[in-house]
Structure formats: C-alpha cells, structure tokens
Design an enzyme around this catalytic site. Sequence first.
Site, PDB file in Angstrom:
ATOM      1  N   LYS A 466       0.839  -1.389  -0.026  1.00  0.00           N
ATOM      2  CA  LYS A 466       0.010   0.003   0.133  1.00  0.00           C
ATOM      3  C   LYS A 466       0.856   1.487  -0.053  1.00  0.00           C
ATOM      4  O   LYS A 466       0.279   2.298  -0.130  1.00  0.00           O
ATOM      5  CB  LYS A 466      -0.965   0.056   1.064  1.00  0.00           C
ATOM      6  CG  LYS A 466      -1.966  -1.050   1.066  1.00  0.00           C
ATOM      7  CD  LYS A 466      -2.759  -1.274   2.554  1.00  0.00           C
ATOM      8  CE  LYS A 466      -3.779  -2.438   2.033  1.00  0.00           C
ATOM      9  NZ  LYS A 466      -3.344  -3.403   1.928  1.00  0.00           N
ATOM     10  N   LYS A 478       3.690   4.713   5.356  1.00  0.00           N
ATOM     11  CA  LYS A 478       4.730   3.763   5.415  1.00  0.00           C
ATOM     12  C   LYS A 478       5.648   4.137   4.414  1.00  0.00           C
ATOM     13  O   LYS A 478       6.840   3.755   4.274  1.00  0.00           O
ATOM     14  CB  LYS A 478       3.806   2.251   4.980  1.00  0.00           C
ATOM     15  CG  LYS A 478       3.269   1.659   6.322  1.00  0.00           C
ATOM     16  CD  LYS A 478       4.441   1.051   6.846  1.00  0.00           C
ATOM     17  CE  LYS A 478       4.132   0.143   8.061  1.00  0.00           C
ATOM     18  NZ  LYS A 478       5.072  -0.269   8.760  1.00  0.00           N
TER      19      LYS A 478
END
Length: 710
Positions: A466, A478
């Site tokens: 993702k 992230k």
Amino acid sequence: MTTTTAFPPPSPTRATHLSPHVPVPAAGRPVEASESVEGDGRRANVLVEIYRSRIAEIHSCGRVSVLVILHGLAFAAIYLLAHVVRFDGAVPPALWEAAMASLPLIVGLKVAAFLARGCERGWWRSASFADLTSLGEAVTLGSLAVVLAGALAGGNWLAPRSILFIDWAGTLLALCGARGAARLLRDYFRPLFAAQRLRRVLVVGTGEAVEAVVRQVGVRPELGLKVVGLLDPDRATHGRTLAGVRVLGAPGDLARIAALRGVEAVLIPTPAVPAREVRALLLACDAAGLKAKIVPGFDAILSGALVAQPRDVDIQDLLCRAPVQLDGEAIGSYLEGLVVLVTGASGSIGSEICRQVLAFRPARLILLDHSENGLFYLERDLRPLAAEATEIVPRTASITDVARIRSLFSRYRPDVVFHAAAHKHVPMMESNPGEAVKNNVFGTRTVVDEAIRAGVEAFVMISTDKAVNPTSVMGACKRLAEIYVQSLADRSSTRLVTVRFGNVLGSAGSVVPIFREQIRKGGPLTVTHPDMTRFFMTIPEAAQLVLQAGALGKGGEIFVLDMGEPVRVLDLARDMIRLSGQDEGRDVEIVFTGMRPGEKLYEELYDDGEELLATAHPKIRVAQHRPCSPKWLLAGFERLAAAVEEPCDRVVAILRDLVPGYRPGKAGCAWTEVPMPAGDGCRISAHTPRPSLHLGDPNDRMPLAVEIFA
C-alpha cells in the site's frame, strides 16, 4: 456431632492386590463412613483395571499358543504331504517310518524358527510385503535347521532333498497364502458388506501419495467412500491401473467422467497436485456440482499440522502458487548467538517472526509491544520453543516513547532489529491521520535512530504494498518511513533494509478471518467492490521474507516477494462459501458495500521510479530507489511534526506534499474534528523543541516530546 464408624485395617493379603497408589488407612485409625465408601470405590476401580490387564495378557498368551499349535500342525501336515507328492502316493514304508520318527524334531525346529523371527506377532488382516518377507526368512531358516540337524545326526533319518524342497515350497505357500487370504477378505470383501452407502469419488494424480489414498479409502469403509477412477494430466498413464483403480482421463475431463461414473466428490492429495492447479480443480468441481476435498500429505500429518482425514480446502490452498521456501541456512548463520529485538512482537507477523527466530538459537530475544496482554500470551507460547541458552525478555513500551526506546537499546544492545510495530488498518487511519503519522512515521524514526545510536548490525523494517502510489494515510505514512530508512542507509554502518509485501492470510483484521466469522453467523459476506484484487501470502512466508532480508540486505534495499498473480477478493469470498459446504445466494449472500476510505481497486508492488534487481533467491526481488534530498526531508518532517495535532485535512495535505505519488482516494474520508478543551488529551509540548531529522551524529537529534495530561 459427627458419627463415625471404625473399620478394621485391611488384611495384608488383600493389600497386596491393590495398586500402591491407592491410600490405605493406618492401623487403628478410625475412618469416616463417607471416606470408606470413596476409598472402596477407588479400590474397586483399581481391581477392575488389574483384572482387565490380566485378561488382556491371558488373551494375548492364548492367541500366541493357538497360533503356535496351528502352525505346528501345519508344519507336520505339509512335511508328510511332501512325501506323498514326491512318490505320487506310494511312499516306501521305510521312508514313511523315518518321516514319522523324525516328525517331532522337524516340527520343533520349524516352530523355533517361526518364533525366532517373531512371525507370531504379525497382524494377518494387515499383512504386508515386509510380513511375507519375514515368513520367507522363517521358513528358510527352519529348512536349514532341519538340514543341519540331519547332517549332525549322520543323515540316517533325513528325507531326500526333493522332499525337503517340496516341504519348503509348500510351507512358504501355505503360510503366505493364509495371510494373503486374510488381507484379501479385509481389503476386498469387507467393503462389499458395508452398512452405509459408499460415495463414489475420483482421485487426482498417480503418484505415491495417490496410491496411499486409494489403498486407505479401500480398506476403511467407515469413511463412506469408494474410489472409482483416477485423473491424471499425463495421457501416457490413461488406461493404466494403480492399486486396482483405473486412470480414466485428464482433470479437464472431470465433468464428463463424473457424469458417466456417478461421482459425488473429488479427492485432491497433496503434494501430488501443485498448489497452482488447485483453483482450476475447484472451479471444475463447482461447475460439475461436486464436492472437493484436500487430503494432506504424510509430512503434514507427521508434523502435527493436520489430522489424518480428508479436510475442506483451506484458503491457503488458493494462493495460485506454491508456497515460497527461503534459505534457512543463510538466515541461521547470522542469527545464532545474537541479541534480536522484535517490535510489535505480539502481532500476527511479529509473533511469527519470534517463533522462527527461536529456531536459530539466538542468545536473547527481546519482545517489544505496547499490548501487555499480547506480550503475556506470546511469552507463554514462546517459552517451550526456546533453547536453554536463549533468554526471552518481554518489554512493554510504545515506539513513540523516545526515552523508553533509548533505554531499552542502551541496556540490551541488540544486534538485529525486526521492526513490525505499526498502525495497519487503512480505514481507521483515514479517520486518525495524526496518530498514523505519530506511530508509523515518527515511531519508526525513533526506532531507527536508536538502532543506529546503539550500533545495531542489521535493521529490517516491515512495509506494505500500500506504500506504492498510496491512496491512504496508512500507505503514505509507510512510504514516508521507507524514504526515511533509505535516506540513512548510506550514512550509517547499520544495514538498514525494508521488506514490502501484500495482504497476509489469516493475520488479525485480514479478509479471511472476517469472512469466516461472517459465514459462521450466516452472512452476508461484505465485499467492497467486485473487481478488487489483492496480493496474498501466508504468515510463515511473510516472516521468512523478513528474516531473509536481514541476511541478504547490504543497506538501502526494499525486498519484495514474488507473490504470483493477484487474486480477486470476490473469488475468495465465493470459494470460502463453497468450501464451508454452503451455496452462494441460497445459504450465504455476498453484498457489495462500496470502497472504504483510502482503498484502491488493486495494489502494486513496485513504483515506476524503482529499479528492479535480482537477488540470490529466485523468488525475491529488490526495488532500488534513489534516496531523497536530506534537507528537503528534514524540512518536511518538521512541518509534519507541527501538524500532527491539527485538523485531519492539514495532516493529509502535508503528506501529499511529502510522499511522491500519494493521492487520497476518491472514496474520501469523513473527517470530523471534535473540539477539545485546552489542556486535555495528547498534544506536542509547547516548551519542547520540534522534532528534527538526524543526518549526522545521533546524539544531536532532538526527539519528539509528547505529554499526556489527565
């Protein structure tokens, strides 16, 4: 007032028949009536067990005695019959008298050979080739003993060699034939008289695993199955038989063969059928209205992972690829004897990493998590797995607590760090972007900086697919953490690497346990979009990839596992409904709820600007990306730290500026700010300097300070 009844002590004769574990009252001590009744009950149970044991012993001894007598009679009859056969019924009187005189000795020698080889302990109904070989050895040994005894006695009573050969052959034929007949009755005739109706099934494959399945189904009518044919893609095998069952055709002929043979189910033995072929078989079975069953291999049964009976297909069988096996030797060479720290240790991935790390005998394993309950249960699970020389240290802490993390690194000086701690739920982080930034960005920053400060040899961060062209706050955070780790890789002696993978089957919050729970409740199964696809991997695969990255990484790499083709979530939902024995639409419905905030239809493993490189492992690739400008990243972190307590749209706007390719999903996020009284909640301290990015000496870094107010 308590009434007691005194009983005399048990006699020595009676006591000798009782188990030494049964309490016997001391002489002269009064025993209450209730205690006496309970004690008598225990003594009675002990006596029953003793009698049962003795009966079993008597039965076993009686069985052996009967077998010895029957075999002795058979040996005598065969020896005399050999004389009759040799002389066509006209046996010379002198030779017959010698045969009768030597008969007791010959029978005794053969019985002794029979007992010496342990043939009396065999199960006739389960006679195998090994049992027949043992019988052949016993018969040959008995005949050699007869010849040797005759030679020692001068040969006066020894029969001609032709009679000895006929006797040897007749004995071997009779004993093996008797056991073969018992096996034939069990394997062939017993299923014919089965009380229940046997379901006709096909088995896929023709290997050893298939042969074992066919034989077991044939000898166990209680399974309620009858194998009527085999399916094999190799046309050279068509028409042949395996274990008495004919190969009828290829798996592509399943529907036609099933209709002709009245088949109700298909057995798929593993590992005879590769995982990538399972889905096609399941779809063919579904189209033909057949039940599909996976029969586990002996390796899985012996390891305790599965029970020895056919089971419904597990969702892990639908990966459309074989599970990836990584290089355990390379992993063990750098973990053995080291101090290993795992953040997020009680999570699905973190706990599996801990289990696999223990297999390589580290000197110390530090479990770091903010969940005390998770750590409590994890430690209990890991203790039996740890070697005596391995110390397990559970520690509760938040990765955003700079002082606590620094203290842990200073005290335990880990050699290797596996960073699995993160906020992972996409819709939840869409509603709480500030918390996602604190944990996934600044929490990772804290752990990385303290790892460098402590001189850690290898640091492995767990990321997600993702993070590639993210549409969610979680993915953007992230990706920003990936950028930060890469920016330090060239400026540190610590090997800083990242691991990126897709959805993990069975992990907490993943689609599989959600579907299982919805099926258990009768549905409906909620799928956000009919065209949504995801990459899937198993928990062990994910943990092995993390460990392998620590062995392969030199610093700055992003490791990605080859996860095959993406799988439609809708297909998984339909497979799980079917595999639960229910029908879509009739028993359980599937409803489409629409895409949630932050979600996208498909995930990607690589960014367009990343260079794909091969590694020493054929199933692992490296996504090489150019590090960003340190000054630009420093300024961006300062802006982000200043905005974590501001409205959600402000946090998202800064993330959009910092993360290349981040475009918030069209599904959007219904951000609603609730006014909070001054002094309440969690805020960045006004008297503490804002966090700054360390690019030089770790001691110069200004940590992010967070104050908690009551």
